[in-house]
Design a protein around this motif. Structure first.
Motif, PDB file in Angstrom:
ATOM      1  N   PRO A 185      45.582 -61.812  -6.807  1.00 20.43           N
ATOM      2  CA  PRO A 185      45.516 -63.268  -6.637  1.00 20.43           C
ATOM      3  C   PRO A 185      44.991 -63.650  -5.257  1.00 20.43           C
ATOM      4  CG  PRO A 185      47.793 -62.509  -6.519  1.00 20.43           C
ATOM      5  CD  PRO A 185      46.962 -61.321  -6.883  1.00 20.43           C
ATOM      6  N   LYS A 186      44.313 -64.781  -5.192  1.00 17.65           N
ATOM      7  CA  LYS A 186      43.876 -65.307  -3.892  1.00 17.65           C
ATOM      8  C   LYS A 186      44.916 -66.322  -3.442  1.00 17.65           C
ATOM      9  CE  LYS A 186      38.968 -64.794  -4.842  1.00 17.65           C
ATOM     10  NZ  LYS A 186      37.764 -65.485  -5.322  1.00 17.65           N
ATOM     11  N   GLY A 187      44.955 -66.616  -2.184  1.00 15.21           N
ATOM     12  CA  GLY A 187      45.907 -67.612  -1.690  1.00 15.21           C
ATOM     13  C   GLY A 187      46.126 -67.426  -0.200  1.00 15.21           C
ATOM     14  N   ASP A 188      46.302 -68.537   0.499  1.00 13.53           N
ATOM     15  CA  ASP A 188      46.493 -68.500   1.944  1.00 13.53           C
ATOM     16  C   ASP A 188      47.917 -68.946   2.280  1.00 13.53           C
ATOM     17  OD1 ASP A 188      46.443 -68.786   4.660  1.00 13.53           O
ATOM     18  OD2 ASP A 188      44.495 -69.791   4.736  1.00 13.53           O
ATOM     19  N   PRO A 189      48.721 -68.047   2.898  1.00 17.26           N
ATOM     20  CA  PRO A 189      50.106 -68.439   3.225  1.00 17.26           C
ATOM     21  C   PRO A 189      50.184 -69.535   4.289  1.00 17.26           C
ATOM     22  CG  PRO A 189      49.596 -66.244   4.083  1.00 17.26           C
ATOM     23  CD  PRO A 189      48.430 -66.656   3.255  1.00 17.26           C
ATOM     24  N   ASN A 190      49.084 -69.725   5.050  1.00 15.30           N
ATOM     25  CA  ASN A 190      49.097 -70.723   6.125  1.00 15.30           C
ATOM     26  C   ASN A 190      48.690 -72.123   5.654  1.00 15.30           C
ATOM     27  OD1 ASN A 190      49.788 -68.711   8.073  1.00 15.30           O
ATOM     28  ND2 ASN A 190      47.668 -67.985   7.917  1.00 15.30           N
ATOM     29  N   LYS A 191      48.191 -72.233   4.440  1.00 15.02           N
ATOM     30  CA  LYS A 191      47.803 -73.546   3.897  1.00 15.02           C
ATOM     31  C   LYS A 191      49.039 -74.292   3.409  1.00 15.02           C
ATOM     32  CE  LYS A 191      43.042 -73.001   2.256  1.00 15.02           C
ATOM     33  NZ  LYS A 191      42.214 -72.959   1.038  1.00 15.02           N
ATOM     34  N   PHE A 215      50.332 -70.691  -5.465  1.00 12.86           N
ATOM     35  CA  PHE A 215      48.898 -70.485  -5.235  1.00 12.86           C
ATOM     36  C   PHE A 215      48.582 -70.460  -3.739  1.00 12.86           C
ATOM     37  CE2 PHE A 215      48.762 -71.399  -9.690  1.00 12.86           C
ATOM     38  CZ  PHE A 215      47.645 -70.716 -10.144  1.00 12.86           C
ATOM     39  N   ASP A 216      49.166 -71.378  -2.967  1.00 13.65           N
ATOM     40  CA  ASP A 216      48.969 -71.408  -1.508  1.00 13.65           C
ATOM     41  C   ASP A 216      50.294 -71.708  -0.836  1.00 13.65           C
ATOM     42  OD1 ASP A 216      46.135 -71.018  -1.144  1.00 13.65           O
ATOM     43  OD2 ASP A 216      45.834 -72.991  -2.041  1.00 13.65           O
ATOM     44  N   GLY A 217      50.419 -71.295   0.441  1.00 15.31           N
ATOM     45  CA  GLY A 217      51.614 -71.619   1.214  1.00 15.31           C
ATOM     46  C   GLY A 217      52.790 -70.709   0.871  1.00 15.31           C
ATOM     47  N   VAL A 218      53.924 -71.015   1.487  1.00 13.35           N
ATOM     48  CA  VAL A 218      55.141 -70.217   1.289  1.00 13.35           C
ATOM     49  C   VAL A 218      56.292 -71.170   0.964  1.00 13.35           C
ATOM     50  CG1 VAL A 218      56.757 -68.578   2.347  1.00 13.35           C
ATOM     51  CG2 VAL A 218      54.323 -68.455   2.919  1.00 13.35           C
ATOM     52  N   LEU A 219      57.119 -70.779  -0.006  1.00 16.99           N
ATOM     53  CA  LEU A 219      58.273 -71.583  -0.385  1.00 16.99           C
ATOM     54  C   LEU A 219      59.542 -70.853   0.046  1.00 16.99           C
ATOM     55  CD1 LEU A 219      59.305 -74.086  -1.986  1.00 16.99           C
ATOM     56  CD2 LEU A 219      59.301 -72.673  -4.030  1.00 16.99           C
TER      57      LEU A 219
END
Length: 603
Positions: A185-191, A215-219
């Motif tokens: 998967p693609k995805g940016d943890p900083n977004k 998809f993006d970021g961190v929860l």
């Protein structure tokens, strides 16, 4: 944060009963994800109903860790249903994945749902891992099935993997192929956080549990989240993963699949297909959701006892959260009181909803006969949509009626082609459009057919005519003009709208005759004679009578001449006349189900 290079998200797709859930069972055993003492067949089929019927109704996620050449890979698998009624579950699961394992039964070959799901996976741009299952069966037709899969996907025959999910042979090769062939998967943890809600369920102790794919970021736990379509904010109480039981974790990052509990109390606040973002730094762009699922079949649902109306409403709301294809709105019937007009994807879906209401929510319900949606052009130029026979306009107001048609595709061995063709053309008002060759001794037939003829018992009839070898799929084509009449049932000269149904003019008499005869059997005898009539096109077209229950009024008459007996009998006669005028007929629940059975017997 987990490296997304070592994450794979896949769903399993196949025709009904081709071995998807058994395949996931073997993966759980192979990766030691479940304690061997707790392991059982069809492990991901959580509902008793699924295990009893041997079908998957709900898509179910699970995370496994697979060691590939010394490196641990996290594989998130979503096990999906195969029946045509639950295709929406498959499309939702695909939106949360990058890859799909396409499983084909070696003894059955390519079937209608295999083709439909393959095209859906290609549309969603998923990496497909083709697998031939059940190679251990004595009647497995391996070479021919391999060729069919290769032709369907346009891949070399040697790229199709072979396995037996039952014995476990070849399952490890499929796991290796998932790691090698499915893109990470693609995805940016900083977004800013973007998480897709792909499913949800209601827990009476914890509120709404939301299933998400990040998809993006961190929860993280204690995060303030925002559900984008409703603009509602919540604080995350717990997040976790499926192993397949729910296990809490500290955070979920890009590419991961898990669950969120955030004190969401109302079912309507967590819409499947919605985007969750961080309330303090929200994203501008929500993820593309799902297209709304359009119900195909409509029926009214009433509580067994009127006082359970509110309870039925709450139960339907909770069920809708877990089953997004279900629609409902309040309705009322003079015979059955207050209830709901519900929309379903098909007859199996309707049956499953009824059973789930009775089992999970312990509510006894009465369901009326299923109907499709009709377009009615009135004489005043207005067009209305009718899915309830009770709301069908009177004949003198109608200019034209349009009924929904579907493109029906049937894959069958050539031996059964004649029977299926005759049945569809003679009994179901279908017309053959064209045929295609589907490999050795197999053919695909394409029909144009009225939806009302397909949604009743056609699936069962098709299996019976082809000894289980034929399969079907259908898609909506649009509306066409048709001769539809309303069949009104009168019990003791009073119309009972819950027993009314809409039928094609050519079948009105047959259905009417069988229905009045069936009701005469099911309605108990009363102290007076009860006429049961069927009315269509402004006239009575069928009738059956329930004879009066004779009470022996002479039992207490000892001695005396004949005039005393005659007096008692005359008195009884007068009383029966009055009863008939004011008597209320009690109609049992089975009578409302009779119309379903008539539809099936009549075809």
């Amino acid at each position: 944060m987990k490296d997304t290079r070592f994450i794979r998200n896949i769903c399993t797709i196949a025709h009904i009963d081709h071995g998807k859930t058994t395949f996931v069972d073997r993966i759980l055993e192979l990766t030691k994800s479940v304690d061997p003492r707790k392991m059982h067949e069809q492990f991901l089929d959580q509902m008793d109903l699924e295990r009893e019927r041997g079908i998957t109704i709900k898509a179910q996620p699970v995370k496994v860790i697979y060691n590939y050449d010394g490196q641990d890979y996290e594989i998130n698998i979503i096990d999906t249903p195969g029946h045509v009624d639950f295709s929406y579950e498959v499309s939702r699961s695909m939106a949360a994945c990058e890859g799909a394992v396409l499983i084909v039964d070696a003894s059955q070959g390519i079937e209608a749902q295999t083709v439909a799901h393959s095209y859906l996976a290609i549309e969603n741009e998923l990496d497909i891992v083709p697998v031939l299952n059940k190679i251990d069966l004595p009647n497995a037709n391996i070479e021919e099935s391999l060729q069919q899969v290769a032709d369907l996907l346009g891949v070399p025959k040697q790229d199709v993997l072979k396995m037996s999910a039952k014995t476990g042979e070849g399952v490890e090769n499929v796991l290796r192929a998932i790691v090698e062939q499915v893109r990470p998967p693609k995805g940016d943890p900083n977004k800013p956080l973007r998480a897709l809600i792909f499913d949800a369920k209601y827990d009476k102790y914890r509120g709404v549990i939301v299933y998400v794919r990040i998809f993006d970021g961190v929860l993280k736990k204690k995060d303030q989240i925002l559900i984008m379509s409703t603009n509602q904010k919540y604080e995350v109480e717990e997040i976790g993963i499926f192993t397949p039981t729910m296990v809490p974790t500290d955070s979920l990052g890009p590419g991961e699949v898990g669950y969120v509990i955030a004190g969401i109390k109302e079912v309507s606040e967590a819409k499947v297909g919605d985007t969750i973002t961080n309330a303090l730094s929200p994203t501008d762009e929500p993820l593309p959701g799902y297209r709304d699922v359009k119900p195909m079949v409509y029926a009214s649902v009433f509580p067994g006892l009127p006082e359970y109306y509110e309870e039925l409403k709450k139960s339907l709301e909770k069920l809708k959260l877990n089953d997004w294809a279900l629609t409902f709105e309040p309705t009322t019937s003079p015979a059955l009181g207050f209830g709901f007009r519900c929309g379903f994807l098909g007859l199996l879906h309707m049956d499953v909803v009824r059973e789930r209401l009775e089992r999970e929510f312990e509510i006894s319900v009465i369901m009326t006969a299923p109907n499709v949606e009709y377009k009615v052009l009135l004489r005043n130029g207005e067009t209305i949509i009718v899915n309830d026979p009770a709301k069908f306009p009177e004949e003198d107001q109608i200019e034209k009626v349009y009924e929904p048609y579907v493109k029906l595709s049937i894959i069958t061995p050539t031996d059964y082609m004649g029977n299926i063709l005759t049945h569809l053309q003679n009994e179901r008002r279908a017309t053959l459009q064209h045929t295609e060759n589907a490999g050795k001794n197999r053919i695909i037939m394409y029909f144009k057919a009225p939806l009302a003829e397909i949604i009743s018992d056609f699936f069962d009839k098709l299996k019976a005519m082809s000894r289980g070898y034929a399969s079907m799929d259908y898609e909506m084509m649009g509306f066409e003009e048709s001769e539809i009449v309303k069949l009104t049932i009168l019990v003791n000269r009073e119309p009972v709208d819950a027993l009314s149904t809409l039928v094609h003019k050519s079948k009105a008499y047959t259905v009417a005759k069988k229905l009045v005869d069936k009701l005469a059997e099911l309605i108990p005898r009363h102290q007076f004679e009860i006429p049961i009539q069927a009315k269509a096109s402004g006239r009575i077209i069928a009738r059956a009578d329930i004879k009066a229950l004779r009470k022996d009024v002479l039992a207490k008459c000892y001695g005396g001449d004949v005039t005393r007996k005659m007096k008692l009998l005359e008195k009884q006669k007068e009383g029966k006349k009055k009863l008939r005028e004011i008597g209320q007929v009690s109609i049992p629940q089975e009578a409302f189900l009779a119309i379903l059975k008539i539809g099936q017997e009549e075809k």
